[in-house]
Design an enzyme around this catalytic site. Structure first.
Site, PDB file in Angstrom:
ATOM      1  N   LEU A  32       0.758  -1.223  -0.020  1.00 27.82           N
ATOM      2  CA  LEU A  32      -0.052   0.086  -0.052  1.00 27.82           C
ATOM      3  C   LEU A  32       0.852   1.421  -0.189  1.00 27.82           C
ATOM      4  O   LEU A  32       0.300   2.294  -0.277  1.00 27.82           O
ATOM      5  CB  LEU A  32      -0.995  -0.065   1.143  1.00 27.82           C
ATOM      6  CG  LEU A  32      -2.155  -0.836   1.191  1.00 27.82           C
ATOM      7  CD1 LEU A  32      -2.907  -1.024   2.376  1.00 27.82           C
ATOM      8  CD2 LEU A  32      -3.100  -0.685  -0.066  1.00 27.82           C
ATOM      9  N   ARG A  33       2.298   1.210   0.368  1.00 27.31           N
ATOM     10  CA  ARG A  33       3.023   2.159  -0.030  1.00 27.31           C
ATOM     11  C   ARG A  33       3.101   3.508   1.198  1.00 27.31           C
ATOM     12  O   ARG A  33       3.746   4.333   1.170  1.00 27.31           O
ATOM     13  CB  ARG A  33       3.261   2.862  -1.279  1.00 27.31           C
ATOM     14  CG  ARG A  33       3.100   1.673  -2.392  1.00 27.31           C
ATOM     15  CD  ARG A  33       4.794   1.421  -2.169  1.00 27.31           C
ATOM     16  NE  ARG A  33       4.944   0.489  -3.549  1.00 27.31           N
ATOM     17  CZ  ARG A  33       5.435  -0.655  -3.392  1.00 27.31           C
ATOM     18  NH1 ARG A  33       6.033  -1.105  -2.290  1.00 27.31           N
ATOM     19  NH2 ARG A  33       6.006  -1.371  -4.463  1.00 27.31           N
TER      20      ARG A  33
ATOM     21  N   HIS B  72       9.563 -14.484   2.363  1.00 28.16           N
ATOM     22  CA  HIS B  72       9.865 -13.991   0.798  1.00 28.16           C
ATOM     23  C   HIS B  72      11.127 -14.878   0.488  1.00 28.16           C
ATOM     24  O   HIS B  72      12.218 -14.464   0.998  1.00 28.16           O
ATOM     25  CB  HIS B  72      10.063 -12.494   0.687  1.00 28.16           C
ATOM     26  CG  HIS B  72      10.903 -11.962  -0.817  1.00 28.16           C
ATOM     27  ND1 HIS B  72      10.424 -11.246  -1.563  1.00 28.16           N
ATOM     28  CD2 HIS B  72      12.167 -12.297  -1.160  1.00 28.16           C
ATOM     29  CE1 HIS B  72      11.073 -11.024  -2.517  1.00 28.16           C
ATOM     30  NE2 HIS B  72      12.294 -11.555  -2.278  1.00 28.16           N
TER      31      HIS B  72
ATOM     32  N   ASP C  19       0.641  -9.535  -4.788  1.00 32.18           N
ATOM     33  CA  ASP C  19       1.812  -8.822  -4.796  1.00 32.18           C
ATOM     34  C   ASP C  19       1.551  -7.714  -5.379  1.00 32.18           C
ATOM     35  O   ASP C  19       2.487  -7.121  -6.413  1.00 32.18           O
ATOM     36  CB  ASP C  19       3.133  -9.789  -5.408  1.00 32.18           C
ATOM     37  CG  ASP C  19       4.332  -9.254  -4.856  1.00 32.18           C
ATOM     38  OD1 ASP C  19       4.366  -8.047  -4.190  1.00 32.18           O
ATOM     39  OD2 ASP C  19       5.351  -9.629  -5.340  1.00 32.18           O
TER      40      ASP C  19
ATOM     41  N   HIS D 108       4.345   1.411  -8.356  1.00 31.87           N
ATOM     42  CA  HIS D 108       5.515   2.316  -8.480  1.00 31.87           C
ATOM     43  C   HIS D 108       5.305   3.380  -9.662  1.00 31.87           C
ATOM     44  O   HIS D 108       4.576   3.217 -10.352  1.00 31.87           O
ATOM     45  CB  HIS D 108       6.700   1.407  -9.079  1.00 31.87           C
ATOM     46  CG  HIS D 108       7.299   0.313  -8.130  1.00 31.87           C
ATOM     47  ND1 HIS D 108       8.056   0.822  -6.876  1.00 31.87           N
ATOM     48  CD2 HIS D 108       7.121  -0.977  -8.147  1.00 31.87           C
ATOM     49  CE1 HIS D 108       8.305  -0.522  -6.488  1.00 31.87           C
ATOM     50  NE2 HIS D 108       7.858  -1.321  -7.033  1.00 31.87           N
TER      51      HIS D 108
ATOM     52  N   GLY E 231       8.194  -4.777  -9.609  1.00 29.39           N
ATOM     53  CA  GLY E 231       6.711  -4.897  -8.935  1.00 29.39           C
ATOM     54  C   GLY E 231       5.828  -4.364  -9.970  1.00 29.39           C
ATOM     55  O   GLY E 231       6.066  -3.546 -11.097  1.00 29.39           O
TER      56      GLY E 231
HETATM   57  O1  DOR Z   1       8.491  -7.259  -7.221  1.00 31.16           O
HETATM   58  C1  DOR Z   1       8.272  -7.221  -5.971  1.00 31.16           C
HETATM   59  N1  DOR Z   1       7.817  -5.915  -5.684  1.00 31.16           N
HETATM   60  N2  DOR Z   1       8.557  -7.880  -5.057  1.00 31.16           N
HETATM   61  C2  DOR Z   1       8.907  -7.705  -3.740  1.00 31.16           C
HETATM   62  O2  DOR Z   1       9.173  -8.711  -3.318  1.00 31.16           O
HETATM   63  C3  DOR Z   1       8.507  -6.489  -3.259  1.00 31.16           C
HETATM   64  C4  DOR Z   1       7.699  -5.562  -4.117  1.00 31.16           C
HETATM   65  C5  DOR Z   1       7.995  -4.166  -3.738  1.00 31.16           C
HETATM   66  O3  DOR Z   1       7.633  -3.874  -2.706  1.00 31.16           O
HETATM   67  O4  DOR Z   1       7.847  -3.414  -4.898  1.00 31.16           O
END
Ligand code: DOR
Length: 447
Positions: free
Chosen positions: A70-71, A185, A311, A315, A330
């Site tokens: 969720l950032r 993980h 997952d 970004h 991600g």
């Molecule tokens: O691709 C991924 N992004 N794998 C992860 O384990 C972390 C995640 C992220 O937080 O962006």
């Protein structure tokens, strides 16, 4: 503590099939003041009731995502708890587990409480996974007991994984004593050796540093040995390789208390996608060749893998537009998971719809203890139960015959980094009902 009040009023879901404890039944569903009160045919909606059309659809338990980034706090430009929860509701999720790799990370009661408070009024229920180690640095254990006392049920250093076997063993033991679940993980960083894609024909051809499947499998094997030895329960995050599936299958046969999840991108995309050098296809664990994709599908079908977890990893465009090896890993997942799973598992692999709901709802709810029997952290309501009178109305209505096209900018997530841009999808989420409140009606978020 009633942080999650049931909605007042009456809702009738009319038409279609309903996933009940007895299987799929053609019926209407009546919800009064947040609880399902009836599942029966030809209901007459009382005056003032909200009527939701479900003709041709399936009504079932709302989805539960074990793996959502969720950032917030720290990267609110990419996602906030509110925007992620809206994306979740649109994807049919009534509960998500927020991952701890925020900034600061979820390794203290103060930050965990703040996230839970922010999630208390959103369009999906937000549970959290606490960090296993302070700062996710892999050295000193986080205050796991203090976080468990707040209701945190899952602990993980997701993003990296606990590299030191001794720390992992101590944390597993500690989690077992507290009745909470250690979630890994699986990535041995020494073996991964900085690889940003799967090590194989494509990494060689494109000149991108690869990480071998053994980077994941070595940690899966280590953790299964530790869990077996300690009699501990363990959950393995986003598995992506043939060997991981084989190891989990063997461990389950031996009676080790392991559960595992897989992400939609690992059963719908291969590493051939990276030929575009488009960082939207960069993810960790990386996309793999066909045989790994097939093994994940087989594991989902035969019960080796218990849950589909998104997952969801938003970004910003500025970071995802960087060259492939510099961009963060991600991809978005919440709003495309159902369609991908329906298409790939039900339509293409012949999985029964009942099993799909187990993977998207019932099993993840049990693993996160968000089901009726679980501890249900922080006053969360129960999720994952098949539809029957008495359950809280955390429901999803899906339309298997719908068709739609993915556009990153049209998604509710603040970020746009979907690897499925422009792809036409089969099946969609029509309505989502959270504690009796229709938070998504006809594919539109209501708040
Ligand atoms: O691709 C991924 N992004 N794998 C992860 O384990 C972390 C995640 C992220 O937080 O962006």
């Amino acid at each position: 503590m009633h942080r999650y009040p049931l909605a007042k009023g009456t809702v009738v879901i009319r038409g279609g099939a309903v996933l009940t404890p007895a299987g799929l039944v053609d019926a209407d569903v009546v919800i009064v003041d947040g609880l399902v009160t009836a599942v029966e045919s030809n209901v007459t909606a009382p005056e003032g009731a909200t009527v939701l059309d479900a003709e041709g659809c399936i009504t079932g338990p709302g989805f539960v995502d074990l793996h959502t980034h969720l950032r917030e706090p720290g990267k609110e430009q990419a996602e906030t708890i509110a925007s992620g929860a809206r994306a979740a509701a649109l994807g049919g999720y009534t509960a998500v587990v927020a991952m701890p790799n925020t900034s600061p990370c979820l390794d203290s009661a103060f930050v965990v409480r703040a996230v839970l408070d922010l999630g208390a009024t959103t369009t999906t229920e937000v549970a959290v996974a606490g960090a296993i180690t302070v700062g996710r640095a892999g050295e000193q254990l986080a205050p796991i007991a203090e976080l468990a006392a707040l209701g945190v049920q899952l602990f993980t250093d997701d993003g990296t994984g606990v590299q030191h076997g001794g720390v992992a063993r101590r944390a597993l033991d500690y989690c077992t004593g507290l009745g909470v679940t250690y979630a890994e993980h699986c990535e041995d960083l020494a073996i991964a050796s900085g690889g940003v894609v799967h090590e194989g024909a494509w990494s060689a051809k494109l000149g991108l540093p690869g990480q071998p499947a053994s980077a994941e499998e070595a940690m899966v094997a280590r953790d299964l040995l530790l869990a077996g030895e300690l009699g501990a329960r363990i959950h393995l995050l986003h598995l992506s390789t043939v060997g991981s599936v084989e190891l989990v299958r063997a461990a389950k046969a031996k009676g080790i208390a392991v559960t595992a999840e897989a992400a939609p991108h690992h059963f719908t995309l291969t590493d051939a996608e990276i030929a575009s050098y488009d960082a939207r296809f960069k993810v960790n664990p990386p996309l793999r060749p066909d045989e790994h994709v097939a093994a994940i599908i087989e594991g989902l079908c035969d019960g080796t893998i218990d849950a589909i977890a998104t997952d969801h990893a938003p970004h910003t465009p500025e970071t995802k537009d960087l060259p492939f090896d510099e961009a963060p890993p991600g991809m978005l997942g919440l709003e495309t998971a159902f369609s991908l799973a329906y298409e790939r598992l039900v339509e293409a692999a012949g999985m029964r719809v009942e099993r799909l709901f187990d993977l998207l709802s019932t099993n993840p709810a049990r693993i996160a203890e968000l089901d009726a029997a679980g501890a249900r952290p922080y006053g969360h309501t129960a999720h994952g139960a098949r539809v029957a009178p008495g359950i809280p109305a955390n429901l999803v209505v899906v339309d298997p015959s719908a068709r739609w096209t993915v556009a990153g900018t049209a998604l509710a997530s603040l970020a746009t980094n979907t690897p499925y841009e422009g792809r036409s999808m089969h099946g969609s989420v029509r309505h989502t009902i959270l504690r009796g409140e229709p938070v998504v009606i006809s594919g539109e978020a209501q708040r």
